[in-house]
Write a protein that holds these residues in place. Structure first.
Motif, PDB file in Angstrom:
ATOM      1  N   VAL A   9       0.829  -1.202   0.000  1.00 37.86           N
ATOM      2  CA  VAL A   9       0.000   0.000   0.000  1.00 37.86           C
ATOM      3  C   VAL A   9       0.866   1.256   0.000  1.00 37.86           C
ATOM      4  O   VAL A   9       1.960   1.258   0.568  1.00 37.86           O
ATOM      5  N   ILE A  10       0.373   2.275  -0.668  1.00 27.99           N
ATOM      6  CA  ILE A  10       0.912   3.624  -0.531  1.00 27.99           C
ATOM      7  C   ILE A  10      -0.247   4.456  -0.009  1.00 27.99           C
ATOM      8  O   ILE A  10      -1.368   4.365  -0.523  1.00 27.99           O
ATOM      9  N   ALA A  11      -0.019   5.195   1.052  1.00 28.64           N
ATOM     10  CA  ALA A  11      -1.078   5.966   1.698  1.00 28.64           C
ATOM     11  C   ALA A  11      -0.704   7.442   1.723  1.00 28.64           C
ATOM     12  O   ALA A  11       0.438   7.794   2.017  1.00 28.64           O
ATOM     13  N   PHE A  12      -1.671   8.268   1.407  1.00 26.84           N
ATOM     14  CA  PHE A  12      -1.520   9.723   1.400  1.00 26.84           C
ATOM     15  C   PHE A  12      -2.470  10.284   2.453  1.00 26.84           C
ATOM     16  O   PHE A  12      -3.632   9.889   2.509  1.00 26.84           O
ATOM     17  N   VAL A  13      -1.995  11.215   3.269  1.00 21.40           N
ATOM     18  CA  VAL A  13      -2.817  11.824   4.305  1.00 21.40           C
ATOM     19  C   VAL A  13      -2.597  13.339   4.275  1.00 21.40           C
ATOM     20  O   VAL A  13      -1.465  13.805   4.393  1.00 21.40           O
ATOM     21  N   LEU A  14      -3.690  14.082   4.112  1.00 18.43           N
ATOM     22  CA  LEU A  14      -3.593  15.542   4.203  1.00 18.43           C
ATOM     23  C   LEU A  14      -3.367  15.915   5.666  1.00 18.43           C
ATOM     24  O   LEU A  14      -4.122  15.474   6.546  1.00 18.43           O
TER      25      LEU A  14
END
Length: 130
Positions: A40-45
């Motif tokens: 997984v690659i996860a992006f979080v603002l």
């Protein structure tokens, strides 16, 4: 032996300022009963904690990371001023006396999207869009 984690308050950043990116993996059971890894690659603002993630069976390559960035930017409706990576090994070749040497693909992407790189606290670089 007990291990304790130290937590500290993080400065509240304005909307659209920072996106954090992290990578992970998990064991998943397939329909045939066999176990496999998923990546997984996860992006979080940073401001809203709004999340976007992509899973895949093969480990991520630099090309996968770039595709995922574009998909995340589309999902969010734009990009932030800076991006902080929690693991940069897919985008870097090595560190040469403090200078980060990027993979050819990531270097070209970085130049195309117009962001510069500055060293962050700790061992991970921050990527700042200009």
């Amino acid at each position: 032996m007990l291990t304790y984690r130290t937590y500290e308050e993080v400065e509240e950043l304005p909307p659209g300022h920072q996106l954090q990116v992290d990578f992970g993996e998990a064991k998943v059971e397939k329909a045939n009963g066999k176990w496999d890894k998923a990546y997984v690659i996860a992006f979080v603002l940073s401001h809203s904690r709004y999340k976007y993630a992509e899973w895949q069976e093969p480990p991520f390559t630099t090309r996968d990371v770039l595709r995922s960035h574009e998909n995340a930017f589309e999902f969010y409706g734009g990009r932030t001023e800076e991006i902080v990576y929690d693991q940069e090994k897919l985008m870097t070749v090595s560190e040469n006396g403090g200078d980060i040497i990027f993979t050819e693909e990531f270097q070209a992407y970085k130049e195309q999207r117009g962001f510069s790189v500055q060293e962050a606290q700790g061992r991970f670089p921050c990527f700042f869009f200009s």
